[in-house]
Design a protein around this motif. Structure first.
Motif, PDB file in Angstrom:
ATOM      1  N   ASN A   1       0.858  -1.180   0.000  1.00 17.64           N
ATOM      2  CA  ASN A   1       0.000   0.000   0.000  1.00 17.64           C
ATOM      3  C   ASN A   1       0.895   1.231   0.000  1.00 17.64           C
ATOM      4  N   ARG A   2       0.969   1.900  -1.167  1.00 11.78           N
ATOM      5  CA  ARG A   2       1.838   3.063  -1.333  1.00 11.78           C
ATOM      6  C   ARG A   2       3.271   2.747  -0.912  1.00 11.78           C
ATOM      7  N   GLY A   3       3.687   1.528  -1.261  1.00 13.38           N
ATOM      8  CA  GLY A   3       5.055   1.092  -1.021  1.00 13.38           C
ATOM      9  C   GLY A   3       5.288   0.388   0.294  1.00 13.38           C
ATOM     10  N   ARG A   4       4.262   0.345   1.173  1.00 12.89           N
ATOM     11  CA  ARG A   4       4.481  -0.180   2.520  1.00 12.89           C
ATOM     12  C   ARG A   4       3.644  -1.437   2.781  1.00 12.89           C
ATOM     13  N   LYS A   5       4.204  -2.309   3.604  1.00 13.64           N
ATOM     14  CA  LYS A   5       3.579  -3.592   3.902  1.00 13.64           C
ATOM     15  C   LYS A   5       2.477  -3.410   4.942  1.00 13.64           C
ATOM     16  N   THR A   6       1.334  -4.045   4.725  1.00 15.61           N
ATOM     17  CA  THR A   6       0.205  -3.915   5.640  1.00 15.61           C
ATOM     18  C   THR A   6      -0.298  -5.282   6.113  1.00 15.61           C
ATOM     19  N   TRP A   7       0.543  -6.273   6.082  1.00 18.80           N
ATOM     20  CA  TRP A   7       0.156  -7.660   6.342  1.00 18.80           C
ATOM     21  C   TRP A   7       0.042  -7.987   7.826  1.00 18.80           C
ATOM     22  N   ALA A   8       0.461  -7.074   8.705  1.00 14.46           N
ATOM     23  CA  ALA A   8       0.631  -7.400  10.116  1.00 14.46           C
ATOM     24  C   ALA A   8      -0.644  -7.953  10.753  1.00 14.46           C
ATOM     25  N   ALA A   9      -1.810  -7.365  10.440  1.00 13.24           N
ATOM     26  CA  ALA A   9      -3.049  -7.829  11.058  1.00 13.24           C
ATOM     27  C   ALA A   9      -3.328  -9.277  10.672  1.00 13.24           C
ATOM     28  N   LEU A  10      -3.253  -9.576   9.371  1.00 17.10           N
ATOM     29  CA  LEU A  10      -3.447 -10.959   8.945  1.00 17.10           C
ATOM     30  C   LEU A  10      -2.370 -11.849   9.555  1.00 17.10           C
ATOM     31  N   GLY A  11      -1.130 -11.379   9.551  1.00 14.63           N
ATOM     32  CA  GLY A  11      -0.007 -12.187  10.017  1.00 14.63           C
ATOM     33  C   GLY A  11       0.048 -12.373  11.511  1.00 14.63           C
ATOM     34  N   ARG A  12      -0.803 -11.664  12.246  1.00 17.67           N
ATOM     35  CA  ARG A  12      -0.853 -11.710  13.704  1.00 17.67           C
ATOM     36  C   ARG A  12       0.510 -11.382  14.298  1.00 17.67           C
ATOM     37  N   VAL A  13       1.066 -10.284  13.807  1.00 21.76           N
ATOM     38  CA  VAL A  13       2.296  -9.726  14.362  1.00 21.76           C
ATOM     39  C   VAL A  13       2.051  -8.238  14.595  1.00 21.76           C
ATOM     40  N   SER A  14       2.821  -7.661  15.494  1.00 26.89           N
ATOM     41  CA  SER A  14       2.615  -6.250  15.816  1.00 26.89           C
ATOM     42  C   SER A  14       3.861  -5.409  15.637  1.00 26.89           C
ATOM     43  N   SER A  15       4.977  -6.021  15.296  1.00 26.86           N
ATOM     44  CA  SER A  15       6.218  -5.272  15.107  1.00 26.86           C
ATOM     45  C   SER A  15       6.791  -5.601  13.744  1.00 26.86           C
ATOM     46  N   GLY A  16       7.990  -5.106  13.476  1.00 28.72           N
ATOM     47  CA  GLY A  16       8.656  -5.405  12.213  1.00 28.72           C
ATOM     48  C   GLY A  16       8.483  -4.346  11.159  1.00 28.72           C
ATOM     49  N   GLY A  17       7.332  -3.637  11.201  1.00 31.25           N
ATOM     50  CA  GLY A  17       7.116  -2.561  10.250  1.00 31.25           C
ATOM     51  C   GLY A  17       7.301  -3.003   8.817  1.00 31.25           C
ATOM     52  N   ASN A  18       8.090  -2.235   8.081  1.00 33.54           N
ATOM     53  CA  ASN A  18       8.293  -2.533   6.666  1.00 33.54           C
ATOM     54  C   ASN A  18       9.391  -3.559   6.432  1.00 33.54           C
ATOM     55  N   ASP A  19       9.998  -4.034   7.522  1.00 27.41           N
ATOM     56  CA  ASP A  19      11.022  -5.073   7.443  1.00 27.41           C
ATOM     57  C   ASP A  19      10.625  -6.210   8.382  1.00 27.41           C
ATOM     58  N   PRO A  20       9.610  -6.994   8.014  1.00 26.84           N
ATOM     59  CA  PRO A  20       9.098  -8.005   8.939  1.00 26.84           C
ATOM     60  C   PRO A  20      10.127  -9.046   9.337  1.00 26.84           C
ATOM     61  N   GLY A  21      11.147  -9.263   8.515  1.00 27.35           N
ATOM     62  CA  GLY A  21      12.194 -10.205   8.893  1.00 27.35           C
ATOM     63  C   GLY A  21      12.960  -9.779  10.125  1.00 27.35           C
ATOM     64  N   SER A  22      12.791  -8.519  10.535  1.00 28.42           N
ATOM     65  CA  SER A  22      13.504  -8.012  11.713  1.00 28.42           C
ATOM     66  C   SER A  22      12.816  -8.383  13.017  1.00 28.42           C
ATOM     67  N   ILE A  23      11.628  -9.000  12.953  1.00 29.84           N
ATOM     68  CA  ILE A  23      10.937  -9.420  14.172  1.00 29.84           C
ATOM     69  C   ILE A  23      11.757 -10.526  14.840  1.00 29.84           C
ATOM     70  N   THR A  24      12.047 -10.354  16.134  1.00 26.09           N
ATOM     71  CA  THR A  24      12.849 -11.354  16.841  1.00 26.09           C
ATOM     72  C   THR A  24      12.202 -11.827  18.140  1.00 26.09           C
ATOM     73  N   ASN A  25      11.094 -11.209  18.559  1.00 25.01           N
ATOM     74  CA  ASN A  25      10.446 -11.605  19.805  1.00 25.01           C
ATOM     75  C   ASN A  25       9.882 -13.012  19.667  1.00 25.01           C
ATOM     76  N   PRO A  26      10.378 -13.991  20.436  1.00 25.53           N
ATOM     77  CA  PRO A  26       9.934 -15.378  20.234  1.00 25.53           C
ATOM     78  C   PRO A  26       8.456 -15.593  20.526  1.00 25.53           C
TER      79      PRO A  26
END
Length: 691
Positions: A114-139
């Motif tokens: 969406n205008r260059g930015r990722k909006t998958w977090a709600a579906l993915g059930r994650v709350s961090s990572g922003g535009n770099d979801p691979g950076s999520i590290t909270n187990p």
């Protein structure tokens, strides 16, 4: 030499470049990997799936402008060509995949950002990572995620002119060619900017063809239905290269929330419809190609059996047009997407495959209302346009080529109020309900706003924002979409308001209660057939831009022929009667609306994508004192057990109907139990509350 990230530690190394063979069907000509992080997610490993890796880079492609699959792109014949007679483009991509693909699901969740930015977090059930979801590290967060434990590969790629050119912070951008006249001179034409942002300067989407201010018009108004007042040439100026305008005297700011409209002659349109081809060709490459002439393999070679899209808002409107224009047929003739899960897109298209288009625009009650967006056909089944005589559906082209994706159309009440969503499931005369398409189902999330709001903030609106969250429904329907595609299991039945049962009504007949302190003026966007000049709807080239408008804007036939549209009927609390009701609405503590009105200087105008959260009075005495017709919380739920049992029944019912996953049930029960306790008037705790 480039930097490759490995577990967050920079390591110098040579980055691979994947180059495809020159086969006529291969339209992605080169893939350049700029970052590879293996493993990603801090090395977290999911049982049965293992670790993931991140692959980021840029892809290069080309299309044959004479191919009928591409010739539908506006201005493609005027784009520059390479030595092979092809039109080139490039875009950013981002992939998260299981390191061992044999342990994965062999399926892709693809999101056009969406205008260059990722909006998958709600579906993915994650709350961090922003535009770099691979950076999520909270187990804990990773263990609770939705897609990775199921082995899905996740892919994003650029497609959108409105994303700009800056791809830092993993923004997905695309580079477009500029169309030129055949003699190489600049193409010029009428362009239009709708300005509501505060600032000293406003950057134009396209440069001005001339700095002659007499060839442009700038107007100002406070409310949508005010008559625009012209700002004389002495009150504004271009910058030196005609790429921005500002107010005079120097230092004067555009007033936030007010409406400024700038009409001018622009030059050098980009061929924005190539974004459709880029999405088509990239996903077809991932799905069908194996390796290039040098032997470098596609990162997903031979693995992908299904690709399902996931979106929020703007990209869904783009995919409506993607499907409608035939882009789900790959260059090799095969199907690109197997399923599309659309969220808050409804039946609208996007301002993209037109000359001087602006894909970032989105029509709402007082926002971006003169850009081409809602264009026939609106529905996924065939209808006849009473204004033009045309007959068609959004599935005509893919039906002809046997390349239709299945579709889950999920949308909020806001789309009825600001985007004429009823046209997705009523005929354009507004006289009858439409049947389901064999390829799609429609799910209206009752009383929802456009996205999820903050119940403690009002923003520009008169009431607090609507906090309803459709994410659990999206996850359940994503699984249902997969089972429909892979097993042939029919999804849950469509749930929409209808004309036949009286739950779809005119905006002035909703039955919304008179609530103290709540304004309700029935404001609804009107779906017009606008006049952009002769042959516009055949060529995509406007000669009138913007269309001529006479105040008032809404429901004024002087502004063009109108397609009738309707909104959901409410119950006595003001909550929508029909549709898929979240447990918050089935067992309410408040009124939730998909519409909202502005406060401040623009009071009474629409508050765009926002809805409202209007809590019930806590006690009968409080309700009587204020004159609120809605029952208080203590009157509704005299015992906590009554509230608890009703909430649990509502959640269990959703699980049984396959519109909520069992894994989401307990957290929703816990959330609503806490909401009940927080009222302070539902105090009796049942022995089952700890279940």
């Amino acid at each position: 030499m480039l930097t490759i990230r490995h577990l967050g530690i920079p390591v110098l190394g040579v980055v691979g470049i994947l180059m495809l063979a020159s086969d006529v069907d291969a339209r992605i000509t080169k893939i350049q990997i700029t970052t590879k992080e293996s493993p990603t997610f801090g090395g977290y490993s999911w049982p049965g799936v293992g670790q993931y890796e991140k692959i980021v880079g840029k892809a290069f492609g080309e299309v044959d402008p004479a191919d009928p699959k591409n010739s539908i792109i506006v201005d493609i014949l005027l784009a520059p060509r390479n030595a092979n007679g092809r039109v080139e483009y490039s875009f950013d991509f981002y992939i998260l995949k299981p390191i061992d693909l044999t342990k994965g699901a062999h399926k892709v969740m693809y999101e056009p950002p969406n205008r260059g930015r990722k909006t998958w977090a709600a579906l993915g059930r994650v709350s961090s990572g922003g535009n770099d979801p691979g950076s999520i590290t909270n187990p804990t967060e990773l263990a609770n995620s939705f897609l990775m434990p199921r082995g899905y590969t996740m892919v994003w790629s650029g497609w959108d002119f409105s994303a700009g050119a800056d791809n830092s912070d993993y923004v997905s951008t695309m580079t477009f060619p500029i169309a030129k006249n055949r003699d190489g001179s600049s193409i010029t034409g009428p362009a239009y900017e709708y300005i509501v942002a505060q600032g000293m300067s406003y950057e134009l989407n396209y440069p001005a063809a001339t700095l002659d201010q007499s060839k442009a018009t700038l107007t100002h108004r406070v409310k949508l239905n005010d008559t625009p007042q012209g700002i004389p040439a002495s009150g504004w100026k271009y910058n030196a290269d005609g790429t921005a305008v500002s107010l005079l005297p120097a230092g004067t700011s555009f007033t936030a929330g007010d409406i400024y409209e700038f009409s001018y002659t622009a030059k050098d349109p980009t061929v924005n419809g190539l974004g459709f081809a880029a999405i088509r060709d990239w996903n077809a490459y991932l799905k069908y190609e194996t390796k290039d002439a040098a032997g470098n393999v596609n990162p997903l070679a031979g693995d992908v059996t299904r690709i399902y899209t996931e979106i929020s808002s703007q990209p869904g409107r783009m995919l409506n047009d993607f499907r409608n224009l035939g882009f789900n047929q790959a260059e090799n003739g095969r199907k690109v997407f197997d399923g599309m899960m659309q969220w808050i897109a409804a039946g609208d298209g996007i301002n993209m495959n037109y000359r001087f288009s602006q894909p970032g625009r989105t029509e709402r009650n007082r926002q971006d209302h003169l850009y081409v967006e809602g264009v026939f056909p609106f529905a996924n089944v065939s209808t006849t346009d009473p204004l033009t005589g045309k007959t068609g559906s959004r599935y005509d082209r893919c039906t002809a080529t046997n390349t239709c994706p299945l579709g889950m159309e999920i949308y909020s009440a806001n789309e009825y109020w600001v985007k004429a969503a009823s046209l997705l499931h009523t005929d354009p005369t507004g006289t009858r309900d439409l049947p389901d398409s064999p390829f799609t189902r429609n799910y209206f999330i009752s009383s929802h706003q456009h996205g999820t709001g903050n119940a403690t903030a009002k923003g520009a609106c008169q009431q607090f924002q609507n906090p309803l969250d459709s994410a659990p429904v999206q996850r359940a329907l994503f699984i249902a979409l997969d089972e429909w595609s892979t097993k042939g299991t029919l999804p849950p039945a469509s749930q929409v308001p209808s004309l036949s049962d009286g739950t779809l009504v005119p905006a002035n007949a909703t039955g919304f209660p008179t609530i103290p302190g709540v304004m309700n003026n029935g404001l609804k966007t009107t779906r017009y057939l606008f006049n952009y000049g002769p042959n516009f709807y055949a060529t995509g080239i406007p000669t009138i831009n913007p269309p001529v408008i006479t105040p008032p804007y809404q429901d004024n036939r002087a502004n063009g022929a109108i397609y009738p549209s309707f909104v959901p009927k409410t119950d006595s609390d003001g909550n929508d009667v029909a549709g898929l009701r979240l447990p918050d609405v089935t067992v309410p503590l408040a009124t939730y609306t998909g519409w909202a009105l502005r406060g401040g200087a623009q009071a009474g105008d629409g508050c765009e994508g926002s809805g409202q959260y209007i809590p019930f009075a806590k006690t009968k005495a409080e309700r009587m004192a204020s004159g609120d017709p809605r029952l208080s919380i203590e009157e509704r739920y005299p015992r906590f057990s009554a509230y608890y049992d009703a909430v649990k029944k509502a959640i269990d019912d959703m699980v049984a109907r396959r519109v909520m996953l069992r894994e989401d049930a307990q957290r929703n029960l816990d959330r609503l139990v806490q909401a009940g306790k927080a009222t302070g008037v539902i105090k009796e705790i049942p022995t089952t509350a700890s279940q």
